[in-house]
Design an enzyme around this catalytic site. Structure first.
Site, PDB file in Angstrom:
ATOM      1  N   HIS A  48       0.824  -1.210   0.000  1.00 24.29           N
ATOM      2  CA  HIS A  48       0.000   0.000   0.000  1.00 24.29           C
ATOM      3  C   HIS A  48       0.856   1.255   0.000  1.00 24.29           C
ATOM      4  O   HIS A  48       2.028   1.249   0.405  1.00 24.29           O
ATOM      5  CB  HIS A  48      -0.927   0.005   1.228  1.00 24.29           C
ATOM      6  CG  HIS A  48      -0.187   0.032   2.529  1.00 24.29           C
ATOM      7  ND1 HIS A  48       0.343   1.182   3.068  1.00 24.29           N
ATOM      8  CD2 HIS A  48       0.128  -0.962   3.394  1.00 24.29           C
ATOM      9  CE1 HIS A  48       0.945   0.907   4.204  1.00 24.29           C
ATOM     10  NE2 HIS A  48       0.840  -0.389   4.439  1.00 24.29           N
ATOM     11  N   LYS A  59       7.863   5.450  17.219  1.00 26.55           N
ATOM     12  CA  LYS A  59       9.092   4.657  17.241  1.00 26.55           C
ATOM     13  C   LYS A  59      10.235   5.392  17.942  1.00 26.55           C
ATOM     14  O   LYS A  59      11.009   4.782  18.686  1.00 26.55           O
ATOM     15  CB  LYS A  59       9.493   4.288  15.808  1.00 26.55           C
ATOM     16  CG  LYS A  59       8.483   3.381  15.111  1.00 26.55           C
ATOM     17  CD  LYS A  59       8.810   3.205  13.640  1.00 26.55           C
ATOM     18  CE  LYS A  59       7.701   2.420  12.936  1.00 26.55           C
ATOM     19  NZ  LYS A  59       7.929   2.331  11.487  1.00 26.55           N
ATOM     20  N   GLU A  74      -0.900  -6.773   7.687  1.00 28.36           N
ATOM     21  CA  GLU A  74       0.427  -6.427   8.197  1.00 28.36           C
ATOM     22  C   GLU A  74       0.733  -7.264   9.434  1.00 28.36           C
ATOM     23  O   GLU A  74      -0.166  -7.826  10.081  1.00 28.36           O
ATOM     24  CB  GLU A  74       0.457  -4.936   8.536  1.00 28.36           C
ATOM     25  CG  GLU A  74       1.748  -4.404   9.136  1.00 28.36           C
ATOM     26  CD  GLU A  74       2.959  -4.612   8.259  1.00 28.36           C
ATOM     27  OE1 GLU A  74       3.380  -5.789   8.138  1.00 28.36           O
ATOM     28  OE2 GLU A  74       3.506  -3.638   7.722  1.00 28.36           O
ATOM     29  N   ARG A  83      -5.913   0.662   4.321  1.00 24.19           N
ATOM     30  CA  ARG A  83      -4.843   1.245   3.518  1.00 24.19           C
ATOM     31  C   ARG A  83      -4.510   0.385   2.305  1.00 24.19           C
ATOM     32  O   ARG A  83      -4.187   0.904   1.229  1.00 24.19           O
ATOM     33  CB  ARG A  83      -3.611   1.518   4.371  1.00 24.19           C
ATOM     34  CG  ARG A  83      -3.034   0.340   5.155  1.00 24.19           C
ATOM     35  CD  ARG A  83      -2.092   0.870   6.226  1.00 24.19           C
ATOM     36  NE  ARG A  83      -1.341  -0.156   6.933  1.00 24.19           N
ATOM     37  CZ  ARG A  83      -1.766  -0.778   8.028  1.00 24.19           C
ATOM     38  NH1 ARG A  83      -2.969  -0.522   8.511  1.00 24.19           N
ATOM     39  NH2 ARG A  83      -0.988  -1.665   8.650  1.00 24.19           N
ATOM     40  N   HIS A 104       0.939  -5.526   2.530  1.00 24.83           N
ATOM     41  CA  HIS A 104       1.728  -4.680   3.425  1.00 24.83           C
ATOM     42  C   HIS A 104       3.211  -5.050   3.378  1.00 24.83           C
ATOM     43  O   HIS A 104       3.584  -6.112   2.869  1.00 24.83           O
ATOM     44  CB  HIS A 104       1.197  -4.832   4.849  1.00 24.83           C
ATOM     45  CG  HIS A 104      -0.262  -4.561   4.948  1.00 24.83           C
ATOM     46  ND1 HIS A 104      -0.781  -3.335   5.283  1.00 24.83           N
ATOM     47  CD2 HIS A 104      -1.340  -5.368   4.723  1.00 24.83           C
ATOM     48  CE1 HIS A 104      -2.099  -3.384   5.266  1.00 24.83           C
ATOM     49  NE2 HIS A 104      -2.471  -4.610   4.933  1.00 24.83           N
TER      50      HIS A 104
END
Length: 248
Positions: A9, A98, A87, A60, A182
């Site tokens: 995606h 992150k 995913e 997505r 993904h």
């Protein structure tokens, strides 16, 4: 020879925000939509045709697929949706930034959670509302299959049986296949097809929104694969993926 197209995606809103996404159902960013339109245009220019799509159940991937099909002027095509193409599930990290996690746990630990083949991140508690057992998307999926977290090895183990049972027979039946999924689910498939080692797979990157073409022999063994992009475009896209993954 068979030919299939794998498509990660376009950039999602959480990709842009450098957040762990996993099974969280976020949509495409404006750039992600542009990437999807570009993917559809290049597939059309290269005279690709599809008569069956396999797609993740996450929006997505669905948005990307829909944009691509519109650009290719393909209507009323059968679409097989499966959670097995989702995913990788990032467990308790989902929704978290992150960089912030790197400050809390250290860059090395976050890298291990992100990229290691067989080490899972912290799991969601069963009572956590982020757990897929509370999501109506998975109401028909047996609870035992719904993960609280996954490593890439887990993603391989849920994807490959679906490849064998559903996707491979469709390819052998002569269907022209697009797989809209993904980064990690497609890495799982690439690992299986190309027999990528556990040590090598952590450094494999699949860019967003660039069609990846696999040519397969009669036994569905890869003959070759290539991206529909110039070397400069591909390099830039992969560097963008790497930058998204940085925890600094």
């Amino acid at each position: 020879m068979y030919k299939i197209v794998l498509l990660r995606h376009g950039e999602s809103t959480w990709n842009k925000q450098n957040r762990f996404t996993g099974w969280t159902d976020v949509g495409l960013s404006r750039l992600g939509m542009e990437e999807a339109h570009k993917a559809g245009k290049i597939l059309q220019q290269k005279h690709f045709k599809f008569d069956l799509v396999f797609c993740s159940v996450l929006k997505r991937a669905i948005q990307t697929m829909n944009i691509v099909l519109r650009e290719m002027h393909i209507n009323k095509i059968p679409i097989e949706y499966s959670w097995r193409l989702n995913e990788r599930h990032y467990g308790a990290l989902q929704g978290l930034n992150k960089s912030q996690m790197a400050k809390k746990y250290g860059e090395e630990q976050v890298y291990i959670w992100r990229r290691s083949y067989d080490i899972r991140p912290p799991a969601l508690k069963k009572t956590d509302k982020r757990h897929p057992r509370f999501d109506s998307l998975y109401k028909d999926v047996p609870k035992k299959y719904l993960p609280a977290c996954e490593c890439l090895k887990d993603t391989v183990e849920r994807f490959v049986p679906y490849w064998i049972s559903d996707i491979a027979p469709a390819i052998k039946a002569g269907k022209k296949i697009l797989i809209s999924a993904h980064g990690n689910s497609l890495r799982a498939l690439v690992k299986y097809l190309d027999k990528v080692s556990d040590k090598e797979i952590p450094v494999l990157n699949i860019p967003t929104g660039i069609p990846l073409v696999y040519e397969l022999d009669a036994k569905l063994k890869p003959i070759r694969h290539y991206y529909l992009a110039s070397s400069a475009e591909l390099k830039k896209a992969i560097e963008s993926v790497k930058a998204q993954g940085k925890v600094k």
